[in-house]
Design an enzyme around this catalytic site. Structure first.
Site, short mmCIF file in Angstrom:
data_model
loop_
_atom_site.label_atom_id
_atom_site.label_comp_id
_atom_site.label_asym_id
_atom_site.label_seq_id
_atom_site.Cartn_x
_atom_site.Cartn_y
_atom_site.Cartn_z
N HIS A 308 0.84 -1.19 0.00
CA HIS A 308 0.00 0.00 0.00
C HIS A 308 0.87 1.24 0.00
O HIS A 308 1.93 1.24 0.63
CB HIS A 308 -0.93 0.03 1.23
CG HIS A 308 -2.09 0.93 1.04
ND1 HIS A 308 -2.02 2.27 1.32
CD2 HIS A 308 -3.33 0.69 0.56
CE1 HIS A 308 -3.18 2.81 1.02
NE2 HIS A 308 -3.99 1.88 0.56
N ASP A 366 -7.94 -5.59 0.06
CA ASP A 366 -8.42 -6.45 -1.02
C ASP A 366 -7.99 -7.90 -0.87
O ASP A 366 -8.40 -8.75 -1.65
CB ASP A 366 -7.92 -5.92 -2.37
CG ASP A 366 -8.60 -4.62 -2.73
OD1 ASP A 366 -9.78 -4.48 -2.40
OD2 ASP A 366 -7.94 -3.75 -3.31
N1 CMC Z 1 4.28 -7.60 -4.69
C1 CMC Z 1 5.62 -7.57 -4.86
N2 CMC Z 1 6.36 -6.46 -4.76
C2 CMC Z 1 5.73 -5.31 -4.48
C3 CMC Z 1 4.33 -5.27 -4.28
C4 CMC Z 1 3.60 -6.47 -4.40
N3 CMC Z 1 2.28 -6.50 -4.23
N4 CMC Z 1 3.95 -4.00 -4.01
C5 CMC Z 1 5.08 -3.26 -4.04
N5 CMC Z 1 6.15 -4.05 -4.31
C6 CMC Z 1 7.55 -3.62 -4.39
C7 CMC Z 1 7.82 -2.89 -5.70
O1 CMC Z 1 8.30 -3.78 -6.70
C8 CMC Z 1 8.86 -1.89 -5.28
O2 CMC Z 1 10.12 -2.54 -5.22
P1 CMC Z 1 11.46 -1.72 -5.58
O3 CMC Z 1 11.53 -0.61 -4.58
O4 CMC Z 1 12.52 -2.74 -5.44
O5 CMC Z 1 11.28 -1.22 -6.98
C9 CMC Z 1 8.47 -1.53 -3.83
O6 CMC Z 1 7.75 -2.66 -3.35
C10 CMC Z 1 7.61 -0.28 -3.73
O7 CMC Z 1 6.51 -0.43 -4.63
P2 CMC Z 1 5.84 0.78 -5.41
O8 CMC Z 1 5.08 0.26 -6.59
O9 CMC Z 1 6.85 1.85 -5.67
O10 CMC Z 1 4.85 1.30 -4.29
P3 CMC Z 1 3.58 2.18 -4.52
O11 CMC Z 1 3.32 2.88 -3.26
O12 CMC Z 1 3.73 3.03 -5.75
O13 CMC Z 1 2.42 1.11 -4.86
C11 CMC Z 1 0.64 -0.40 -4.66
C12 CMC Z 1 1.46 0.69 -3.98
C13 CMC Z 1 -0.61 -0.72 -3.84
C14 CMC Z 1 0.16 0.09 -6.05
C15 CMC Z 1 1.52 -1.68 -4.82
O14 CMC Z 1 1.91 -2.15 -3.54
C16 CMC Z 1 0.83 -2.79 -5.61
O15 CMC Z 1 0.90 -2.78 -6.85
N6 CMC Z 1 0.14 -3.76 -4.92
C17 CMC Z 1 -0.59 -4.79 -5.59
C18 CMC Z 1 -1.94 -4.24 -6.03
C19 CMC Z 1 -2.89 -4.03 -4.86
O16 CMC Z 1 -3.07 -4.89 -4.01
N7 CMC Z 1 -3.57 -2.86 -4.86
C20 CMC Z 1 -4.59 -2.53 -3.87
C21 CMC Z 1 -4.20 -1.41 -2.97
S1 CMC Z 1 -5.33 -1.23 -1.55
C22 CMC Z 1 -6.86 -0.88 -2.22
C23 CMC Z 1 -6.88 0.35 -3.09
O17 CMC Z 1 -6.17 1.33 -2.85
O18 CMC Z 1 -7.68 0.38 -4.01
#
Ligand code: CMC
Length: 431
Positions: A308, A366
């Site tokens: 998140h 989720d």
């Molecule tokens: N699985 C594996 N690695 C992950 C994941 C994951 N679910 N989420 C983040 N990472 C890693 C990512 O690869 C990155 O690694 P590095 O720093 O080495 O490049 C690091 O963690 C930070 O990730 P980010 O994408 O820069 O973080 P963000 O804050 O931009 O993204 C997020 C947050 C929710 C989009 C992301 O965690 C994700 O894609 N999660 C899976 C989708 C998900 O479950 N979304 C629902 C969110 S809650 C409900 C809502 O808001 O609607």
């Protein structure tokens, strides 16, 4: 940048600028850069808005480190346990918990607005039967602006209120009808003697040939899912609603924009993606393979329902959701649900893995919601529409707050331009 008392000093090209620093009631201070461009001729750069407060708000507060989510100051776990969705709607919209008579009146108002204009059925019929219910929802909610002209004047507070009530009241009907259309069954009209969640369940699962008896425990679980998704401060879809409305667009068009944004798998679409992932994993022995894939930089796969932007400890909604999943499956007599088993083991193994611990990745709202929704009988394609239905009150409350704010102005981000500079047009024969 240095911070001294209530100002921060920024040095740009050797010249110092004093910037006001505002303190919130909770959370980090914010540096006010509104006059920065006028004074220093520079923009700030923050793709993905990781460090930018786009507005002030009094609705929802999240402390990502503590795993705290407050609506108007009330913690989400207390609201999920002691309150119910329509009371939370009132709280989000009006700022305080309602007195008994105010709640009764609010519930009556919402109940009386649940029917859709009969002609709206033709909108549904224009879609292919295999259309994703989210595609239908974007279209039908946008089309509301063509039906409810008497609540599109955003300068009139009463019209804004009526639009808010209509959106909250009609969204279950819109979502249920998207489902009915998708499955080829006749539309079921709302019933005024049922509560909000029961009404939605009945509109989804009743057929003319057989009445659907709403199980109060399932209706309570549905209501809790609505409550847990009701608002989440300035997330992507809420910011979309705010940006769309900043131009003065009507509320129905703006909420349709929010629904479109929510659809993506990084946001509301994650509940569908998560259940599909659990299904694909299939059994606990395949979990290590998927954890390895999630950690592999060269593999785009991510653990859906994990991570998140704001929560870096745990998502308080996920805790309640996990408990609810156990309760619902128990009630339905589902023993050894393979997806729940995979989910629990996946959570356990991921949390023990240094990759997830270091990056502070935890199950989000989720991760368990899909398991409950599937057990209730919903197909995966309905998961995100149910999120949209629940989040409508959040979008509407944030929209109302924004329109009433005298500082409200059109949202217009700037950019770091890296393209070509001025050059002369070249005639086609000379290229
Ligand atoms: N699985 C594996 N690695 C992950 C994941 C994951 N679910 N989420 C983040 N990472 C890693 C990512 O690869 C990155 O690694 P590095 O720093 O080495 O490049 C690091 O963690 C930070 O990730 P980010 O994408 O820069 O973080 P963000 O804050 O931009 O993204 C997020 C947050 C929710 C989009 C992301 O965690 C994700 O894609 N999660 C899976 C989708 C998900 O479950 N979304 C629902 C969110 S809650 C409900 C809502 O808001 O609607």
């Amino acid at each position: 940048m240095t911070d001294s008392k209530n100002t921060a000093t920024l040095t740009v090209h050797g010249k110092e600028y004093e910037l006001p620093v505002h303190s919130p009631t909770a959370g980090p201070d914010v540096v006010d850069i509104r006059k920065l461009y006028g004074q220093a001729g520079v923009f700030t750069y923050d793709p993905g808005f990781t460090s930018t407060a786009s507005c002030d708000s009094t609705i929802t507060y999240i402390d990502g480190e503590k795993g705290e989510l407050l609506h108007r100051g009330y913690p989400i776990d207390q609201l999920a346990e002691k309150s119910h969705f329509l009371e939370v709607c009132y709280l989000l919209l009006y700022g305080e918990l309602p007195a008994a008579k105010d709640l009764e009146q609010f519930e009556t108002t919402i109940t009386r607005h649940t029917m859709l204009h009969e002609q709206m059925q033709y909108f549904y019929r224009g879609f292919r039967r295999d259309a994703h219910p989210m595609a239908i929802m974007v279209g039908v909610v946008g089309a509301m602006s063509a039906f409810y002209h008497d609540s599109t004047d955003i300068s009139d507070p009463r019209q804004r209120e009526v639009a808010s009530h209509r959106l909250i009241a009609k969204m279950p009907t819109i979502a249920a009808w998207a489902y009915k259309y998708h499955t080829g069954q006749p539309f079921v009209y709302p019933r005024n003697d049922l509560d909000y969640a029961s009404n939605f369940l009945r509109m989804c699962f009743s057929v003319p040939a057989e009445e659907y008896e709403v199980n109060p425990i399932l209706s309570r679980a549905m209501d809790r899912i609505f409550t847990l998704h009701a608002d989440h401060e300035q997330n992507a879809s809420t910011s979309t609603v705010r940006l769309a409305s900043s131009s003065g667009a009507n509320p129905f068009a703006c909420i349709a924009a929010g629904i479109a944004c929510l659809w993506g798998p990084a946001h509301g679409g994650a509940n569908q993606a998560c259940l599909e992932m659990l299904e694909e994993i299939g059994s606990v022995d395949r979990i290590p393979e998927y954890i390895a894939r999630a950690k592999d930089k060269n593999d785009p796969f991510r653990l859906m329902g994990f991570g998140h932007r704001v929560y870096k400890n745990f998502d308080p909604r996920a805790k309640v959701m996990k408990q609810s999943a156990d309760e619902v499956l128990d009630l339905l007599g589902v023993e050894n649900n393979p997806k729940l088993q995979v989910a629990k083991e996946l959570e356990k193994e991921a949390l023990q893995d240094p990759y997830f611990a270091e990056k502070k990745l935890f199950p989000n709202v989720d991760f368990y919601s899909g398991i409950i929704l599937e057990a209730m009988g919903f197909p995966t394609s309905m998961f995100t529409p149910i999120f949209a239905l629940s989040r409508t009150v959040g979008w509407v409350s944030q929209w109302k707050e924004m329109i009433a704010d005298p500082q409200n102005k059109i949202g217009r981000p700037r950019q770091l331009y890296l393209g070509e500079t001025l050059r002369d047009y070249v005639d086609i024969e000379n290229r």
